[in-house]
Design a protein around this motif. Structure first.
Motif, PDB file in Angstrom:
ATOM      1  N   ASN A 180       2.055   6.053   6.179  1.00 12.76           N
ATOM      2  CA  ASN A 180       1.880   4.602   6.182  1.00 12.76           C
ATOM      3  C   ASN A 180       2.650   3.934   7.318  1.00 12.76           C
ATOM      4  O   ASN A 180       2.175   2.973   7.925  1.00 12.76           O
ATOM      5  CB  ASN A 180       2.290   4.010   4.836  1.00 12.76           C
TER       6      ASN A 180
ATOM      7  N   GLU B  52       0.606   4.059  -2.885  1.00 14.06           N
ATOM      8  CA  GLU B  52       0.295   5.461  -2.605  1.00 14.06           C
ATOM      9  C   GLU B  52       1.446   6.377  -2.997  1.00 14.06           C
ATOM     10  O   GLU B  52       1.221   7.493  -3.468  1.00 14.06           O
ATOM     11  CB  GLU B  52      -0.046   5.647  -1.131  1.00 14.06           C
TER      12      GLU B  52
ATOM     13  N   THR C 263       1.236   7.225  -6.615  1.00 11.50           N
ATOM     14  CA  THR C 263       0.102   8.017  -7.090  1.00 11.50           C
ATOM     15  C   THR C 263       0.177   9.487  -6.709  1.00 11.50           C
ATOM     16  O   THR C 263      -0.706  10.247  -7.069  1.00 11.50           O
ATOM     17  CB  THR C 263      -1.223   7.437  -6.552  1.00 11.50           C
ATOM     18  N   VAL C 264       1.213   9.877  -5.945  1.00  8.12           N
ATOM     19  CA  VAL C 264       1.342  11.288  -5.565  1.00  8.12           C
ATOM     20  C   VAL C 264       2.565  11.886  -6.247  1.00  8.12           C
ATOM     21  O   VAL C 264       3.408  11.180  -6.792  1.00  8.12           O
ATOM     22  CB  VAL C 264       1.461  11.452  -4.022  1.00  8.12           C
TER      23      VAL C 264
ATOM     24  N   PHE D 180       0.831  -1.202   0.000  1.00 11.51           N
ATOM     25  CA  PHE D 180       0.000   0.000   0.000  1.00 11.51           C
ATOM     26  C   PHE D 180       0.867   1.255   0.000  1.00 11.51           C
ATOM     27  O   PHE D 180       0.532   2.255  -0.655  1.00 11.51           O
ATOM     28  CB  PHE D 180      -0.929   0.015   1.207  1.00 11.51           C
TER      29      PHE D 180
ATOM     30  N   THR E 269       6.067  12.298  -1.501  1.00  9.34           N
ATOM     31  CA  THR E 269       6.331  10.878  -1.260  1.00  9.34           C
ATOM     32  C   THR E 269       6.729  10.611   0.186  1.00  9.34           C
ATOM     33  O   THR E 269       6.244   9.661   0.811  1.00  9.34           O
ATOM     34  CB  THR E 269       7.433  10.378  -2.212  1.00  9.34           C
TER      35      THR E 269
ATOM     36  N   ILE F  55       3.691  10.628   2.489  1.00 10.89           N
ATOM     37  CA  ILE F  55       2.851   9.439   2.339  1.00 10.89           C
ATOM     38  C   ILE F  55       3.506   8.230   3.005  1.00 10.89           C
ATOM     39  O   ILE F  55       2.849   7.452   3.695  1.00 10.89           O
ATOM     40  CB  ILE F  55       2.579   9.165   0.845  1.00 10.89           C
TER      41      ILE F  55
END
Length: 93
Positions: free
Chosen positions: A78, A62, A65-66, A58, A71, A74
């Motif tokens: 997580n 994620e 996708t950013v 995950f 980064t 994110i």
């Protein structure tokens, strides 16, 4: 009720004497439990490892996708999600 000085001294000495330490709790070894229980514990451990590998997946999803400037945020989110989840599961099980 009034105690005599000798009985009062004996009572105070008895209260001041520390109790003998109790025996430590018995150790738990996976080999001590039955076959079905050992298999259940092994399955639970392996599935827990899979869950943490899913957390890594995950995080990579994620991060992909950013924008690159976000980064680190994110990935930290997580990591904190996994750490807080582990602490809450340990506390409330």
């Amino acid at each position: 009720r009034i105690l005599s000085p000798q009985r009062k001294r004996a009572f105070l000495l008895k209260m001041a004497t520390p109790a003998a330490p109790s025996a430590p709790p018995p150790m738990f070894y996976l080999a001590d439990i039955g076959g079905d229980q050992a298999l259940d514990a092994f399955y639970l451990l392996i599935m827990g490892v899979f869950v943490f590998f899913m957390q890594c997946g995950f995080a990579l999803l994620e991060a992909g996708t950013v924008r690159s400037k976000n980064t680190k945020n994110i990935l930290l989110k997580n990591l904190l999600d996994a750490c807080l989840g582990a602490i809450i599961w340990w506390a409330w099980g």
